[in-house]
Scaffold this active site. Sequence first.
Site, PDB file in Angstrom:
ATOM      1  N   CYS A  94       0.716  -1.304  -0.102  1.00 45.39           N
ATOM      2  CA  CYS A  94       0.115   0.023   0.065  1.00 45.39           C
ATOM      3  C   CYS A  94       0.688   1.244   0.001  1.00 45.39           C
ATOM      4  CB  CYS A  94      -1.046  -0.019   1.332  1.00 45.39           C
ATOM      5  SG  CYS A  94      -2.186  -1.267   1.215  1.00 45.39           S
ATOM      6  N   HIS A 354      -9.071   3.343  -2.565  1.00 46.01           N
ATOM      7  CA  HIS A 354      -7.625   2.790  -2.122  1.00 46.01           C
ATOM      8  C   HIS A 354      -7.222   2.044  -2.812  1.00 46.01           C
ATOM      9  CE1 HIS A 354      -4.032   1.608  -0.317  1.00 46.01           C
ATOM     10  NE2 HIS A 354      -4.437   0.777   0.616  1.00 46.01           N
ATOM     11  N   CYS A 385      -0.459   2.427   6.730  1.00 50.25           N
ATOM     12  CA  CYS A 385       0.087   1.101   6.779  1.00 50.25           C
ATOM     13  C   CYS A 385       0.169   0.091   5.751  1.00 50.25           C
ATOM     14  CB  CYS A 385      -1.143   0.555   7.885  1.00 50.25           C
ATOM     15  SG  CYS A 385      -2.624   0.243   7.127  1.00 50.25           S
ATOM     16  N   GLY A 387       0.708  -3.854   4.369  1.00 46.61           N
ATOM     17  CA  GLY A 387       0.403  -5.199   4.695  1.00 46.61           C
ATOM     18  C   GLY A 387       1.825  -6.131   5.094  1.00 46.61           C
TER      19      GLY A 387
END
Length: 399
Positions: A94, A354, A385, A387
């Site tokens: 991300c 997103h 944040c 993954g």
Amino acid sequence: MSKQIQDAYLVAATRTPVSKRNGMFRHVRPDDMLAHVLSAVVGQVPGLDAGEIGDVVVGCAMPEAEQGMNVARIGLLLAGLPDRVPGITINRFCASGLQAVADAANRIRLGEADVMIAAGTESMSAMPQIMGNKVSLNPAIFDKAENVAIAYGMGLTAERVAAKWQVSREDQDAFALQSNQRACAAIAAGRFRDEITPYTVHAHLPGEGGTVRVSERLCEHDEGPRPDASLEGLGKLRPVFAARGSVTAGNSSQMSDGAGAVLLMSEAALKRYNVTPVARFASFAVAGVPPEVMGIGPVEAIPRALAAAGVSLGDIGWTELNEAFAAQALAVMRQLDMDPAKVNPLGGAIALGHPLGATGAIRAATLVSAMRRDPALRFGLISMCIGTGMGAAGVFERV
């Protein structure tokens, strides 16, 4: 002989509107979205010799299938950039788009280039094909209890964050409602107009007598924000990741399609092209956290980025904190005592979407646009944040 670190400046930024998964961009290829924003961002600097671009760094969280085969190089060639311009695709899930900005800036800071492009692209509409290719977790992950969380879905990690940092369902839904309200108000006020390069979607449809009819649709606005969102409606949604959980489709980020791009220059290039920059790249930091609470990653990354930039959180006038889930966004804000009024003033990923590896570059375009509008806005922050348990953050200074 050592070289002195030089500054890298953001001079132009743009993005596509963000589509819902299987929405207005469901038949648009991610390399075409990328080509669109690359061409647009270069066009924002009149007289730029595109052959001087040292590299095009593109973030993509799932660089397979339609967005595989080094989508950066393919996208830049589709955009009509000179053959001499190279491209590289990078992946930090991300944070890929923000990592692309940091990597491009660092090439300039080290004196290896005077002009760079950072970008991101992601089609989550194509995800079934991408994930269907061959995704195989290492069996060793399941041999040790401490490694099992590597395989957790992101929603389950959000449930862990909600429980550990005591973020209630009511607070999550209220945060989600605010995200939608802010995004809808921003669209109505035209706040995103300067950062978005509209995209024309072409559809081939059956016509009369066996002919093919081509229709066009100009996409100018983000598709995700829900003007009809309400606490009552959000409260009726069932948890989707844990039977007795609190994380729902309504208080989670939307799966989306989109792309963004940022053009950076050295001071020498600014003078050569007589360009006035918008912002200076101040710092970037990334940090690891336990995979089972990956959403808390910004709590570790943000202080590092602030320290590297030599500023405090109180100096930050605008924060783009990716709302992977309301639970994790609220936990981060509370742990760092962030001012809610300065976090995602125009809404976040719960409303705006997103598109994974593109989000960092997209939110950079939002921050650049905000800095152009507000001369009093000196420092901005982008964070998210990541993954498998990480957080990333970048600090930018208006010039």
